[in-house]
Design a protein around this motif. Sequence first.
Motif, PDB file in Angstrom:
ATOM      1  N   SER A  61      37.290 -37.042  -6.316  1.00  0.00           N
ATOM      2  CA  SER A  61      36.137 -37.933  -6.437  1.00  0.00           C
ATOM      3  C   SER A  61      36.037 -38.877  -5.238  1.00  0.00           C
ATOM      4  O   SER A  61      36.906 -38.902  -4.363  1.00  0.00           O
ATOM      5  CB  SER A  61      36.255 -38.774  -7.716  1.00  0.00           C
ATOM      6  OG  SER A  61      37.294 -39.734  -7.574  1.00  0.00           O
ATOM      7  N   TYR A  62      34.989 -39.679  -5.244  1.00  0.00           N
ATOM      8  CA  TYR A  62      34.792 -40.673  -4.175  1.00  0.00           C
ATOM      9  C   TYR A  62      35.978 -41.621  -4.083  1.00  0.00           C
ATOM     10  O   TYR A  62      36.404 -41.993  -2.991  1.00  0.00           O
ATOM     11  CB  TYR A  62      33.510 -41.462  -4.453  1.00  0.00           C
ATOM     12  CG  TYR A  62      33.231 -42.559  -3.456  1.00  0.00           C
ATOM     13  CD1 TYR A  62      32.556 -42.297  -2.264  1.00  0.00           C
ATOM     14  CD2 TYR A  62      33.644 -43.867  -3.702  1.00  0.00           C
ATOM     15  CE1 TYR A  62      32.301 -43.305  -1.344  1.00  0.00           C
ATOM     16  CE2 TYR A  62      33.395 -44.885  -2.783  1.00  0.00           C
ATOM     17  CZ  TYR A  62      32.730 -44.595  -1.600  1.00  0.00           C
ATOM     18  OH  TYR A  62      32.484 -45.594  -0.688  1.00  0.00           O
ATOM     19  N   ALA A  63      36.545 -42.005  -5.230  1.00  0.00           N
ATOM     20  CA  ALA A  63      37.627 -42.996  -5.248  1.00  0.00           C
ATOM     21  C   ALA A  63      38.827 -42.558  -4.429  1.00  0.00           C
ATOM     22  O   ALA A  63      39.508 -43.384  -3.810  1.00  0.00           O
ATOM     23  CB  ALA A  63      38.054 -43.286  -6.692  1.00  0.00           C
ATOM     24  N   ALA A  64      39.120 -41.259  -4.413  1.00  0.00           N
ATOM     25  CA  ALA A  64      40.282 -40.761  -3.684  1.00  0.00           C
ATOM     26  C   ALA A  64      40.155 -40.976  -2.176  1.00  0.00           C
ATOM     27  O   ALA A  64      41.152 -40.975  -1.454  1.00  0.00           O
ATOM     28  CB  ALA A  64      40.498 -39.281  -3.984  1.00  0.00           C
ATOM     29  N   GLY A  65      38.933 -41.171  -1.704  1.00  0.00           N
ATOM     30  CA  GLY A  65      38.720 -41.370  -0.279  1.00  0.00           C
ATOM     31  C   GLY A  65      39.379 -42.613   0.274  1.00  0.00           C
ATOM     32  O   GLY A  65      39.740 -42.654   1.461  1.00  0.00           O
ATOM     33  N   GLY A 204      24.880 -40.944  -7.421  1.00  0.00           N
ATOM     34  CA  GLY A 204      24.740 -40.606  -8.828  1.00  0.00           C
ATOM     35  C   GLY A 204      25.296 -41.674  -9.741  1.00  0.00           C
ATOM     36  O   GLY A 204      25.786 -42.718  -9.297  1.00  0.00           O
ATOM     37  N   LYS A 205      25.238 -41.390 -11.039  1.00  0.00           N
ATOM     38  CA  LYS A 205      25.579 -42.402 -12.049  1.00  0.00           C
ATOM     39  C   LYS A 205      27.076 -42.516 -12.316  1.00  0.00           C
ATOM     40  O   LYS A 205      27.517 -43.398 -13.060  1.00  0.00           O
ATOM     41  CB  LYS A 205      24.872 -42.070 -13.364  1.00  0.00           C
ATOM     42  CG  LYS A 205      25.302 -40.755 -14.001  1.00  0.00           C
ATOM     43  CD  LYS A 205      24.527 -40.481 -15.273  1.00  0.00           C
ATOM     44  CE  LYS A 205      25.030 -39.249 -16.012  1.00  0.00           C
ATOM     45  NZ  LYS A 205      25.084 -38.043 -15.174  1.00  0.00           N
ATOM     46  N   ASP A 206      27.897 -41.648 -11.709  1.00  0.00           N
ATOM     47  CA  ASP A 206      29.330 -41.643 -12.014  1.00  0.00           C
ATOM     48  C   ASP A 206      30.129 -42.658 -11.217  1.00  0.00           C
ATOM     49  O   ASP A 206      31.331 -42.813 -11.449  1.00  0.00           O
ATOM     50  CB  ASP A 206      29.910 -40.242 -11.776  1.00  0.00           C
ATOM     51  CG  ASP A 206      29.356 -39.224 -12.756  1.00  0.00           C
ATOM     52  OD1 ASP A 206      29.094 -39.612 -13.918  1.00  0.00           O
ATOM     53  OD2 ASP A 206      29.171 -38.057 -12.363  1.00  0.00           O
ATOM     54  N   GLY A 207      29.507 -43.328 -10.270  1.00  0.00           N
ATOM     55  CA  GLY A 207      30.202 -44.368  -9.527  1.00  0.00           C
ATOM     56  C   GLY A 207      31.406 -43.836  -8.769  1.00  0.00           C
ATOM     57  O   GLY A 207      31.324 -42.811  -8.088  1.00  0.00           O
ATOM     58  N   LEU A 208      32.541 -44.514  -8.900  1.00  0.00           N
ATOM     59  CA  LEU A 208      33.748 -44.118  -8.182  1.00  0.00           C
ATOM     60  C   LEU A 208      34.233 -42.729  -8.580  1.00  0.00           C
ATOM     61  O   LEU A 208      34.969 -42.080  -7.841  1.00  0.00           O
ATOM     62  CB  LEU A 208      34.860 -45.141  -8.411  1.00  0.00           C
ATOM     63  CG  LEU A 208      34.624 -46.546  -7.832  1.00  0.00           C
ATOM     64  CD1 LEU A 208      35.794 -47.467  -8.182  1.00  0.00           C
ATOM     65  CD2 LEU A 208      34.414 -46.503  -6.324  1.00  0.00           C
ATOM     66  N   SER A 210      32.318 -40.208  -8.850  1.00  0.00           N
ATOM     67  CA  SER A 210      31.330 -39.241  -8.370  1.00  0.00           C
ATOM     68  C   SER A 210      31.950 -38.206  -7.429  1.00  0.00           C
ATOM     69  O   SER A 210      32.838 -38.520  -6.627  1.00  0.00           O
ATOM     70  CB  SER A 210      30.197 -39.965  -7.649  1.00  0.00           C
ATOM     71  OG  SER A 210      29.260 -39.041  -7.148  1.00  0.00           O
ATOM     72  N   LYS A 211      31.439 -36.978  -7.517  1.00  0.00           N
ATOM     73  CA  LYS A 211      31.853 -35.917  -6.601  1.00  0.00           C
ATOM     74  C   LYS A 211      30.812 -35.687  -5.515  1.00  0.00           C
ATOM     75  O   LYS A 211      30.910 -34.720  -4.760  1.00  0.00           O
ATOM     76  CB  LYS A 211      32.097 -34.625  -7.382  1.00  0.00           C
ATOM     77  CG  LYS A 211      33.270 -34.720  -8.350  1.00  0.00           C
ATOM     78  CD  LYS A 211      33.526 -33.398  -9.047  1.00  0.00           C
ATOM     79  CE  LYS A 211      34.670 -33.517 -10.041  1.00  0.00           C
ATOM     80  NZ  LYS A 211      34.955 -32.236 -10.726  1.00  0.00           N
ATOM     81  N   SER A 212      29.835 -36.582  -5.447  1.00  0.00           N
ATOM     82  CA  SER A 212      28.813 -36.524  -4.405  1.00  0.00           C
ATOM     83  C   SER A 212      28.751 -37.869  -3.703  1.00  0.00           C
ATOM     84  O   SER A 212      29.046 -38.911  -4.298  1.00  0.00           O
ATOM     85  CB  SER A 212      27.437 -36.196  -5.000  1.00  0.00           C
ATOM     86  OG  SER A 212      27.461 -34.944  -5.657  1.00  0.00           O
ATOM     87  N   VAL A 213      28.365 -37.850  -2.433  1.00  0.00           N
ATOM     88  CA  VAL A 213      28.284 -39.094  -1.672  1.00  0.00           C
ATOM     89  C   VAL A 213      26.924 -39.194  -0.988  1.00  0.00           C
ATOM     90  O   VAL A 213      26.227 -38.196  -0.781  1.00  0.00           O
ATOM     91  CB  VAL A 213      29.398 -39.196  -0.617  1.00  0.00           C
ATOM     92  CG1 VAL A 213      30.769 -39.252  -1.271  1.00  0.00           C
ATOM     93  CG2 VAL A 213      29.334 -38.056   0.383  1.00  0.00           C
ATOM     94  N   GLN A 214      26.595 -40.412  -0.621  1.00  0.00           N
ATOM     95  CA  GLN A 214      25.393 -40.651   0.175  1.00  0.00           C
ATOM     96  C   GLN A 214      25.792 -41.343   1.466  1.00  0.00           C
ATOM     97  O   GLN A 214      26.716 -42.158   1.499  1.00  0.00           O
ATOM     98  CB  GLN A 214      24.388 -41.492  -0.608  1.00  0.00           C
ATOM     99  CG  GLN A 214      24.928 -42.785  -1.191  1.00  0.00           C
ATOM    100  CD  GLN A 214      23.907 -43.499  -2.043  1.00  0.00           C
ATOM    101  OE1 GLN A 214      22.715 -43.493  -1.744  1.00  0.00           O
ATOM    102  NE2 GLN A 214      24.378 -44.136  -3.113  1.00  0.00           N
ATOM    103  N   LEU A 215      25.096 -40.980   2.536  1.00  0.00           N
ATOM    104  CA  LEU A 215      25.320 -41.561   3.851  1.00  0.00           C
ATOM    105  C   LEU A 215      24.118 -42.420   4.202  1.00  0.00           C
ATOM    106  O   LEU A 215      22.997 -41.913   4.302  1.00  0.00           O
ATOM    107  CB  LEU A 215      25.518 -40.458   4.895  1.00  0.00           C
ATOM    108  CG  LEU A 215      25.681 -40.917   6.336  1.00  0.00           C
ATOM    109  CD1 LEU A 215      26.955 -41.738   6.509  1.00  0.00           C
ATOM    110  CD2 LEU A 215      25.678 -39.721   7.297  1.00  0.00           C
ATOM    111  N   ASN A 216      24.353 -43.721   4.328  1.00  0.00           N
ATOM    112  CA  ASN A 216      23.259 -44.664   4.600  1.00  0.00           C
ATOM    113  C   ASN A 216      22.117 -44.488   3.612  1.00  0.00           C
ATOM    114  O   ASN A 216      20.934 -44.541   3.967  1.00  0.00           O
ATOM    115  CB  ASN A 216      22.749 -44.488   6.034  1.00  0.00           C
ATOM    116  CG  ASN A 216      23.804 -44.825   7.074  1.00  0.00           C
ATOM    117  OD1 ASN A 216      24.610 -45.732   6.885  1.00  0.00           O
ATOM    118  ND2 ASN A 216      23.824 -44.093   8.165  1.00  0.00           N
ATOM    119  N   GLY A 217      22.476 -44.237   2.346  1.00  0.00           N
ATOM    120  CA  GLY A 217      21.473 -44.148   1.294  1.00  0.00           C
ATOM    121  C   GLY A 217      20.902 -42.760   1.047  1.00  0.00           C
ATOM    122  O   GLY A 217      20.136 -42.574   0.101  1.00  0.00           O
TER     123      GLY A 217
END
Length: 265
Positions: A61-65, A204-208, A210-217
Amino acid sequence: YYIDGRVAKVTDFLKTRLLDTLSDQIRKIQKVVNTYTPGKKIWLEGIGATSAGGMNNLSDSYAAGFLWLNTLGLLASQGIDVVVRHSFLDHGHNHLVDQNFNPLPDYWLSLLYKRLIGPKVLAIHVAGLQRKPRPGRVIRDKLRIYAHCTAVGQPRQQRSRGHNYVRGSITLYIINLHRSRKKIKLAGTLRDKIVHQYLLQPYGKDGLHSKSVQLNGQPLAMVDDGTLPELKPRPLRAGRTLVIPPLTMSFYVVKNVNALACRYR
């Protein structure tokens, strides 16, 4: 592995104590190497966020980053040239792409790092961040800032990457583990330069989780099976304060600084 994958929680990825454990391990290894084979290069092979194959919606997920980016910055600052990621595909939940080959958050983070971060590490001082430790208290900063010379490729590579950074530019990468935004003002010769921002946030709605990311929105996704999207920076005017949102990772390329340390290979 930083965390026991069988009992991991998303808050574990935000613990500065955990982020610092690798530094102690590297110092021990360096002491051994310098004793028996001084000057020998050290590589780190097979690093992952969690053991036991990782955990779904955590180590992928994003948190692992936060752990991954801090690992790259910490190792570079301690002279480790090569880090081998474990793994790319189909090994528990520590991989970089899912079963359908869709990139996971750490893939996008690694791609940005590879494109923007050169091998030369720069010393950095942040006024107001370096505090004097008090007896019995260990200071573990939740705002982590690293600096390198910007990666500069051949003209053809630059066109494919969507940027044309020249030798002498500097890239900062920042981890904000605070639950509030932080503001940073560049000083000295960096103050009057245009900055390109690459801000990664969960999508997306999963927050930290999430398995998807956004770059500059803008959400990041493959264009097709063989085409990466353009990683577009957000230009910031010269002199603008850098605003770092809470619980985010970001890269900032300070263009055309002509830094002496970055002019030559």
